[in-house]
Design a protein around this motif. Sequence first.
Motif: not given
Lengths: 115, 115
Positions: A106-112
């Motif tokens: 998994f990538g570190p994520g994007t908070r939208l």
Amino acid sequence: NAGVTQTPKFQVLKTGQSMTLQCAQDMNHEYMSWYRQDPGMGLRLIHYSVGAGITDQGEVPNGYNVSRSTTEDFPLRLLSAAPSQTSVYFCASTIRAPQGRETQYFGPGTRLLVL
Amino acid sequence: AQSVAQPEDQVNVAEGNPLTVKCTYSVSGNPYLFWYVQYPNRGLQFLLKYITGDNLVKGSYGFEAEFNKSQTSFHLKKPSALVSDSALYFCAVRDALYNFNKFYFGSGTKLNVKP
């Protein structure tokens, strides 16, 4: 290897705006996926790809588009953002292995945040 | 349809005590089962997986999981909990026969280990 990278880390949008969440992996993995994570709901699959030029829908595809022109990149597009799309988005990649021995990275994520 | 259930939103244990995080699954064919851990503001990290063979699977950080086909369960265990084990844990399943890149995640269980 950098693994799975995602940009941006955080984004604020207004309702109706469009944007693209970027995902890239340098592990030559065939499979890539996009998930959204919402409180109490775990991760839900949005779209996935089994190779360049091949994509398919997951559990919650509405409002999102994807394409896979290269093995490395798998961008997720929001054509007209809605507040319901406020979430944390994770990209993942997997190498195809015999007998289903794949492991997702998994990538570190994007908070939208959509206002 | 494939699904995963994590019946506990939160598990509290004292440091040094054994811990169990529960997971049950439903798949149409043979299951491939996974556990992931998520630390605050991070992506998911792979802990362990069951594909076939021995029902007791050993993974990272001293965790293990027991596959029970008759009870359709895949509980995560650790003999002696550490404060640093406090995190969000996700169980996931992939159907061995179909949709080899479709992982289904549970809603997550927050593990709190108190000193």
